[in-house]
Write a protein that holds these residues in place. Sequence first.
Motif, PDB file in Angstrom:
ATOM      1  N   GLY A  18     -13.937 -92.036 -34.510  1.00 37.47           N
ATOM      2  CA  GLY A  18     -14.314 -91.400 -35.759  1.00 37.47           C
ATOM      3  C   GLY A  18     -14.699 -92.409 -36.830  1.00 37.47           C
ATOM      4  O   GLY A  18     -15.706 -92.244 -37.517  1.00 37.47           O
ATOM      5  N   LEU A  19     -13.896 -93.489 -36.945  1.00 37.18           N
ATOM      6  CA  LEU A  19     -14.093 -94.423 -38.057  1.00 37.18           C
ATOM      7  C   LEU A  19     -15.154 -95.480 -37.744  1.00 37.18           C
ATOM      8  O   LEU A  19     -16.161 -95.588 -38.443  1.00 37.18           O
ATOM      9  N   TYR A  52     -10.082 -84.238 -30.966  1.00 37.97           N
ATOM     10  CA  TYR A  52      -9.320 -84.610 -32.158  1.00 37.97           C
ATOM     11  C   TYR A  52      -8.149 -83.674 -32.372  1.00 37.97           C
ATOM     12  O   TYR A  52      -7.058 -84.104 -32.784  1.00 37.97           O
ATOM     13  N   HIS A  97     -21.644 -85.865 -31.301  1.00 39.32           N
ATOM     14  CA  HIS A  97     -20.803 -85.892 -32.491  1.00 39.32           C
ATOM     15  C   HIS A  97     -20.885 -84.550 -33.215  1.00 39.32           C
ATOM     16  O   HIS A  97     -21.981 -84.053 -33.459  1.00 39.32           O
ATOM     17  N   GLU A 105     -11.266 -84.719 -38.757  1.00 38.05           N
ATOM     18  CA  GLU A 105     -12.123 -84.291 -37.658  1.00 38.05           C
ATOM     19  C   GLU A 105     -11.615 -83.008 -37.001  1.00 38.05           C
ATOM     20  O   GLU A 105     -12.342 -82.346 -36.274  1.00 38.05           O
ATOM     21  N   ILE A 164      -8.328 -89.701 -40.048  1.00 42.44           N
ATOM     22  CA  ILE A 164      -9.441 -89.356 -39.162  1.00 42.44           C
ATOM     23  C   ILE A 164      -9.086 -88.151 -38.297  1.00 42.44           C
ATOM     24  O   ILE A 164      -9.872 -87.212 -38.151  1.00 42.44           O
ATOM     25  N   TYR A 198     -18.652 -93.663 -35.735  1.00 40.00           N
ATOM     26  CA  TYR A 198     -19.483 -92.714 -36.483  1.00 40.00           C
ATOM     27  C   TYR A 198     -19.531 -92.985 -37.988  1.00 40.00           C
ATOM     28  O   TYR A 198     -20.580 -92.915 -38.601  1.00 40.00           O
ATOM     29  N   LYS A 199     -18.387 -93.306 -38.615  1.00 41.79           N
ATOM     30  CA  LYS A 199     -18.403 -93.494 -40.071  1.00 41.79           C
ATOM     31  C   LYS A 199     -19.005 -94.847 -40.458  1.00 41.79           C
ATOM     32  O   LYS A 199     -19.853 -94.938 -41.333  1.00 41.79           O
ATOM     33  N   TYR A 240     -16.266 -82.311 -29.071  1.00 41.74           N
ATOM     34  CA  TYR A 240     -15.865 -83.488 -29.841  1.00 41.74           C
ATOM     35  C   TYR A 240     -14.672 -83.161 -30.718  1.00 41.74           C
ATOM     36  O   TYR A 240     -13.692 -83.907 -30.779  1.00 41.74           O
TER      37      TYR A 240
END
Lengths: 291, 305
Positions: free
Chosen positions: B132-133, A263, A254, A34, A30, B136-137, A259
């Motif tokens: 992220g996971l 990351y 997002h 990202e 991830i 959103y995913k 955002y």
Amino acid sequence: MRRLKERLIEGALFLAAASSVFVTLGIVGILVTESIPFFEHVSFWDFITDREWTPLFENAHYGILPLLCGTFLTTIIALLVAIPLGTVAAAFLSEYVRPNVREVMKPILELLAAVPTVVYGYFALLFVTPLLQKVFPSMGGFNVLSAGLVMGVMIIPYISSLSEDAMRSVPSHLREASFAVGASRMQTAFRVVIPAAFSGITSAYILGISRALGETMVVAIAAGMQPNLTLNPLEPSATITAFIVQVSLGDLPHGSIGYQSIYVAGLSLLCLTLCFNVIGLWLRKKFQEKE
Amino acid sequence: MESRQDLLSNIKRRQMWDFFFALAGLMALLFALITLLALIVDLAMTGVPRIDFAFFANFPSRFPEKAGILSAWVGSFCIMLTTAFCAIPLGVAAGVYLEEYAKKNWISALIELNIVNLAGIPSITYGLMALGLFVYKLKLGQSILTAGLTLGLLVLPIIIVTTREAIRSIPNIIREASYAMGASKWQTIRYHILPYSSGGILTGVIISLSRAIGETAPLITIGALTFIAFLPTSPVDAHLPYLNFKWLMDPFTVMPIQMFNWLSRPQAAFHTNAAATGIVLLLMTLIMNGGAIWLRSRFRKKMKW
């Protein structure tokens, strides 16, 4: 029938054990996926050389240096507190103190690691900073020094507990040999026990460093959240983790550059931690071969 | 050849150093303990007068004297429940596999190395992964479920490691006796290994939950709200099937986040609220840790194989 059931259970248990690997893969995957869009927008060269980190401003700069600087400064201060105190406390507990006293002292010391980090943040901001301001009147309400000092105390048990375990597992005939040739307790501790336990002590230090690099709430609360390229511990600064908190508190869409920037920050943090872990592994290998 | 005088002074000097080192060790310990004490006393002096029934029964508010931690402690409780539900079965199963089944090959070596490394990964990166996971995913949203899963994965290594230690302390004669009676491997684990190691496993569970209850950073990352003036959907329904799991998808706040929120305001009255929340939080962690220490020593004494 029974054999099938046994196989199925073993398979399920194996999946559970393997899940920890999936967690790691998930984190790395991830963070990397990202972060990629960020580098389509910002060149890697700018990222590592620009001296400003203002990804949310109109005139955005994306230099990681100020965040790295804040992270290293707080970590170094914390380690300057935790490594000497933790090691001395470990040597004391393992070499000087009677076992029953040690059995009581160690859990109490470990309570320091159990205190929620947000409580340490409170302590740094509203107790340690006012105290330090009496010594350094020029110091602001947010500063790196108090955050680093408090973080150091927080890390002591990680270092002392693991080091003490390592020192205690040194076989006692080594100690007895040292006493037999007339060494004092301190000489035995420093010349025999600590060198023999060095690989274990190294892991303790590495864990302490990882904790300090990744610690979030203390620095987010007490160090201020201003990315600041400075080495002066009396000034406010921001660490990588504090920046992530700061951005997360806002409403971030997002896919926006804000955002993506958290990351990228997270990935940098992970790489740093990984570097130290690899160094630790290498050190341990090196010292184990000597035995 | 050293004279007797030299030798004596040499011994005296070394004894002096020895004494100083012991003193330094004592000071290091005392320094750590006094800091802990100062933290507790400072927090208690500010926070304890603020704690009353209304503090637990009120929602957060713009007025510091009316504000309470109702939504925060309910949120913490719901998330602990989800975390426990996700982490305990997974962690114990992994521990059992590694201790009882795993052969010495590269796969189990990889898993072991990985568990050691997970302990060093900063907690905030778990939050980024979850954002992220999960958010959103998998589209679970900024919900109690996401938070519970995140913390569950975060404390997984603690449960695995303590489960393994607990299982390792059971001597082989127990296993051999069980096999001799014709039990299969799983039956041996199910009826002997797991019950006998339950004390150690419970210790790990308590420690992991006390860690999870104080965790703040990963929850901020996945988007915990700092101001919530409502409770999650009630898990009990008036009609069939009486239970619902809608609360899993509700937004949340937890006690450490409420404390962080009050701490970042300028007014001193909110800092008092933060101190009160901190005392509640600290008390819960200390009780849980104390319980774990007590459990550990109890089981160590009781189990003499």
